[in-house]
Design an enzyme around this catalytic site. Structure first.
Site, mmCIF file in Angstrom:
data_model
loop_
_atom_site.group_PDB
_atom_site.id
_atom_site.type_symbol
_atom_site.label_atom_id
_atom_site.label_comp_id
_atom_site.label_asym_id
_atom_site.label_seq_id
_atom_site.Cartn_x
_atom_site.Cartn_y
_atom_site.Cartn_z
ATOM 1 N N ASP A 8 0.808 -1.244 0.000
ATOM 2 C CA ASP A 8 0.000 0.000 0.000
ATOM 3 C C ASP A 8 0.836 1.287 0.000
ATOM 4 O OD1 ASP A 8 -1.879 -1.977 0.274
ATOM 5 O OD2 ASP A 8 -2.847 -1.169 2.060
ATOM 6 N N HIS A 48 -10.623 0.974 -2.930
ATOM 7 C CA HIS A 48 -11.995 0.976 -2.435
ATOM 8 C C HIS A 48 -12.967 1.651 -3.400
ATOM 9 C CE1 HIS A 48 -10.529 -0.369 1.424
ATOM 10 N NE2 HIS A 48 -9.913 0.754 1.712
ATOM 11 N N HIS A 81 -10.582 7.063 1.623
ATOM 12 C CA HIS A 81 -9.194 6.960 1.156
ATOM 13 C C HIS A 81 -9.102 5.908 0.060
ATOM 14 C CE1 HIS A 81 -9.588 3.702 4.096
ATOM 15 N NE2 HIS A 81 -8.668 3.076 3.378
ATOM 16 N N LYS A 106 -7.085 -4.838 -3.105
ATOM 17 C CA LYS A 106 -7.897 -5.341 -1.994
ATOM 18 C C LYS A 106 -8.829 -4.247 -1.507
ATOM 19 C CE LYS A 106 -4.169 -4.084 1.130
ATOM 20 N NZ LYS A 106 -4.870 -3.163 2.019
ATOM 21 N N CYS A 151 -1.884 -2.556 7.598
ATOM 22 C CA CYS A 151 -1.793 -3.467 6.458
ATOM 23 C C CYS A 151 -0.512 -4.289 6.445
ATOM 24 C CB CYS A 151 -2.016 -2.692 5.173
ATOM 25 S SG CYS A 151 -3.742 -2.139 5.086
#
Ligand code: VGL
Ligand code: ZN
Length: 202
Positions: A8, A48, A81, A106, A151
């Site tokens: 990430d 997302h 985010h 993800k 994460c």
């Protein structure tokens, strides 16, 4: 074979981003130096939809960083985010991408949050990362990226559970909270995860 997992490293997780990790961008030079030392480099990307259930904005009256619930699980409610297609969701422009062979996304299901690059938080759905790594002959994974207490931590937990030898390159991560990181680090150490510095890799 050893793989480097870059967790990430996205615009929203560095200062100026929507869910900034303090000094998150300080890892970039180390992360780029590390990459040539690995035969395989893989990245994850928090990705997302705009209505993702981990966002406080989807829970009327709730604010970011409060505790809520998502699909029956306790859930920290985050600022919006890493929304798909926005600049905040892109990998950081200073991240050298030429050796990244695959990117696992993800957090795409609005009702599931996924801190780990391997599974969502309720272990309902796999990203396929573990099978991909096994298919490439990987036995050991080295983790770097953001955030160390979310994460990176959950990716390390799942990597151990999937049978990989796991090391966290500590100076190539940064945490959202120092207390959270201390707990995460102690827990991972108990499970056999090694903590190393970038200068000590190979
Ligand atoms: C992350 C909180 C929410 C992370 C992702 O990458 O550590 N943290 N979504
Ligand atoms: Zn997220």
């Amino acid at each position: 074979m050893n793989a480097l997992l870059l967790i990430d490293i996205q615009n929203d997780f560095v200062p100026g981003g929507a869910l900034a990790v303090p000094a998150g961008d300080a890892i970039l030079p180390l992360v780029n130096q590390l990459q040539p030392q690995f035969e395989l480099v893989v990245a994850t990307q928090d990705w997302h939809p705009a209505n993702h259930g981990s966002f406080a904005s989807q829970h009327p009256g709730r604010r970011p960083f409060e505790q809520g619930e998502l699909h029956g699980l306790p859930q920290t409610l985050w600022p919006d985010h890493c929304v798909q297609g926005t600049a905040g969701a892109e990998l950081h422009p200073a991240l050298d991408q030429h050796r990244i062979e695959a990117i696992f996304r993800k957090g795409t299901n609005p009702t599931l949050d996924s801190y780990s690059g391997f599974f969502d938080n309720g272990h309902r759905k796999s990203t396929g990362l573990a099978d991909y790594l096994r298919g490439r002959g990987v036995r050991q994974v080295w983790l770097a990226g953001l955030a160390a207490d979310y994460c990176v931590y959950f990716s390390a937990l799942d990597a151990v559970q999937e049978g990989f030898a796991v090391a966290v390159v500590e100076d190539a991560t940064r945490a959202i909270s120092p207390e959270g990181y201390e707990q995460a680090r102690a827990d991972l150490q108990e499970r056999g995860v090694r903590f190393v510095q970038a200068a000590d890799v190979e």
